[in-house]
Design a protein around this motif. Structure first.
Motif, PDB file in Angstrom:
ATOM      1  N   VAL A  38     -52.327   3.150  -2.450  1.00 58.35           N
ATOM      2  CA  VAL A  38     -53.729   3.550  -2.296  1.00 58.35           C
ATOM      3  C   VAL A  38     -54.595   2.325  -1.978  1.00 58.35           C
ATOM      4  N   VAL A  39     -54.328   1.234  -2.653  1.00 57.41           N
ATOM      5  CA  VAL A  39     -55.098   0.010  -2.407  1.00 57.41           C
ATOM      6  C   VAL A  39     -54.943  -0.434  -0.956  1.00 57.41           C
ATOM      7  N   VAL A  40     -53.715  -0.439  -0.491  1.00 61.36           N
ATOM      8  CA  VAL A  40     -53.472  -0.846   0.886  1.00 61.36           C
ATOM      9  C   VAL A  40     -54.116   0.121   1.873  1.00 61.36           C
ATOM     10  N   ALA A  41     -53.979   1.406   1.620  1.00 57.67           N
ATOM     11  CA  ALA A  41     -54.553   2.409   2.504  1.00 57.67           C
ATOM     12  C   ALA A  41     -56.065   2.254   2.608  1.00 57.67           C
ATOM     13  N   LEU A  42     -56.727   2.149   1.453  1.00 62.37           N
ATOM     14  CA  LEU A  42     -58.190   2.022   1.454  1.00 62.37           C
ATOM     15  C   LEU A  42     -58.615   0.656   2.000  1.00 62.37           C
ATOM     16  N   ASP A 103     -55.960  -8.621  -2.382  1.00 62.13           N
ATOM     17  CA  ASP A 103     -55.598 -10.019  -2.120  1.00 62.13           C
ATOM     18  C   ASP A 103     -54.333 -10.418  -2.870  1.00 62.13           C
ATOM     19  N   VAL A 104     -54.238  -9.953  -4.104  1.00 63.13           N
ATOM     20  CA  VAL A 104     -53.037 -10.245  -4.884  1.00 63.13           C
ATOM     21  C   VAL A 104     -51.826  -9.647  -4.161  1.00 63.13           C
ATOM     22  N   LEU A 105     -52.009  -8.431  -3.687  1.00 60.85           N
ATOM     23  CA  LEU A 105     -50.941  -7.755  -2.963  1.00 60.85           C
ATOM     24  C   LEU A 105     -50.559  -8.555  -1.719  1.00 60.85           C
ATOM     25  N   ARG A 106     -51.545  -9.227  -1.155  1.00 64.21           N
ATOM     26  CA  ARG A 106     -51.290 -10.033   0.029  1.00 64.21           C
ATOM     27  C   ARG A 106     -50.364 -11.207  -0.315  1.00 64.21           C
ATOM     28  N   HIS A 107     -50.586 -11.792  -1.479  1.00 63.46           N
ATOM     29  CA  HIS A 107     -49.717 -12.893  -1.911  1.00 63.46           C
ATOM     30  C   HIS A 107     -48.286 -12.393  -2.064  1.00 63.46           C
ATOM     31  N   VAL A 108     -48.192 -11.206  -2.609  1.00 63.72           N
ATOM     32  CA  VAL A 108     -46.881 -10.597  -2.800  1.00 63.72           C
ATOM     33  C   VAL A 108     -46.224 -10.411  -1.430  1.00 63.72           C
ATOM     34  N   LYS A 109     -47.014  -9.923  -0.517  1.00 60.89           N
ATOM     35  CA  LYS A 109     -46.548  -9.711   0.850  1.00 60.89           C
ATOM     36  C   LYS A 109     -46.016 -11.015   1.437  1.00 60.89           C
TER      37      LYS A 109
ATOM     38  N   ALA B  16     -45.533  -1.248   3.527  1.00 62.38           N
ATOM     39  CA  ALA B  16     -45.412  -0.948   2.105  1.00 62.38           C
ATOM     40  C   ALA B  16     -45.172   0.540   1.863  1.00 62.38           C
ATOM     41  N   PHE B  17     -45.400   1.337   2.879  1.00 59.63           N
ATOM     42  CA  PHE B  17     -45.216   2.770   2.725  1.00 59.63           C
ATOM     43  C   PHE B  17     -43.764   3.174   2.904  1.00 59.63           C
ATOM     44  N   ASP B  18     -43.000   2.250   3.423  1.00 56.85           N
ATOM     45  CA  ASP B  18     -41.583   2.501   3.624  1.00 56.85           C
ATOM     46  C   ASP B  18     -40.800   1.983   2.414  1.00 56.85           C
ATOM     47  N   ARG B  25     -39.357  -3.445  -2.307  1.00 56.63           N
ATOM     48  CA  ARG B  25     -38.315  -3.906  -3.222  1.00 56.63           C
ATOM     49  C   ARG B  25     -38.860  -5.035  -4.095  1.00 56.63           C
ATOM     50  N   LEU B  26     -39.726  -5.826  -3.508  1.00 58.17           N
ATOM     51  CA  LEU B  26     -40.309  -6.898  -4.304  1.00 58.17           C
ATOM     52  C   LEU B  26     -41.233  -6.313  -5.363  1.00 58.17           C
ATOM     53  N   LEU B  27     -42.002  -5.326  -4.930  1.00 58.12           N
ATOM     54  CA  LEU B  27     -42.893  -4.661  -5.883  1.00 58.12           C
ATOM     55  C   LEU B  27     -42.083  -4.104  -7.034  1.00 58.12           C
ATOM     56  N   ASP B  28     -40.955  -3.529  -6.701  1.00 56.12           N
ATOM     57  CA  ASP B  28     -40.096  -2.993  -7.748  1.00 56.12           C
ATOM     58  C   ASP B  28     -39.666  -4.116  -8.677  1.00 56.12           C
TER      59      ASP B  28
END
Lengths: 133, 133
Positions: A38-42, A103-109, B16-18, B25-28
């Motif tokens: 949801v965060v990414v979508a929005l 932004d945190v998610l971006r770091h993860v990415k 991230a939707f896939d 997998r990292l999120l997991d």
DNA sequence: CTGTATCCTGTTAGATACTG
DNA sequence: CAGTATCTAACAGGATACAG
């Protein structure tokens, strides 16, 4: 259990070993499949209506979407705006707080892009090795 | 479902939707309670034996600890060293890859420290408001 | 359109007992 | 010491039906 808090816990008021610690709640948040989606979508598409989110995330059930949205609203991650038109209309948008989570998610990415190949290699190597002597 | 991948998916090879995407997998991985705890424990205290980890993380069952450790070893996040002494001895230590994951966790930590107060405030406000008209 | 309520199933994780 | 194996309880999550 107390021993853990003391030995490894919060060197500076931060203790991931304590389930009640904010850090743990954040992990629960970003670790949640639907929340991150949801965060990414929005974040990518700006404000979206309920039906739009439902379509975007495709695969989420009404139950989980509503549940996720409510929880995020409660946490101040997104803003829910109801327009009392004939067919009700509800818009969701990220708050500044929600955007910062993006932004945190971006770091993860970034970590994923930089190291996931290593993980795959390690996994392949592990799976290929003989099943113990 | 395919529509989602196309509309919101990987603008640049990242989706991230896939569920099969590395990012998921990292999120997991970091979303997993025990994985993050093990990473922090090993990152803070250096190499640890099985029993030490078990004590440090206090609250984890043998089953979950072993399961988590195996998964992390498979992913190349940690190194497992068996010393065939009389009572067997096993040491676990973070690999460079595992250490880099600790850095991601650090970003999470920083976000939490910076914004978790806002989350708590939002939550309190949400819970305090009247139960709808 | 935007949910709420209910049922039902799969997965997960804790407890327990046993082994190299 | 460092696991493995098994059983079971709890819960998340999906499908479905209905409501404001």
């Amino acid at each position: 259990m107390t021993a853990t808090q003391e030995s490894l816990g919060a060197p500076r008021g931060f203790d991931a070993f304590d389930a009640s610690c904010p850090s743990r709640r954040l992990l629960d948040a970003i670790g949640d499949k639907w929340v991150s989606l949801v965060v990414v979508a929005l974040g990518l598409r700006g404000p979206l209506r309920y039906s739009q989110l439902s379509a975007q995330i495709a695969g989420v059930s009404q139950k989980m979407l509503t549940q996720t949205l409510r929880g995020m609203e409660r946490d101040g991650l997104l803003l829910r705006t109801v327009t009392p038109s004939v067919p009700v209309r509800v818009d969701y948008e990220l708050t500044p707080l929600g955007a910062s989570l993006l932004d945190v998610l971006r770091h993860v990415k970034e970590w994923a892009e930089a190291h996931m190949g290593e993980v795959d290699a390690a996994r392949a190597a592990y799976d290929a090795r003989p099943p113990a002597s």
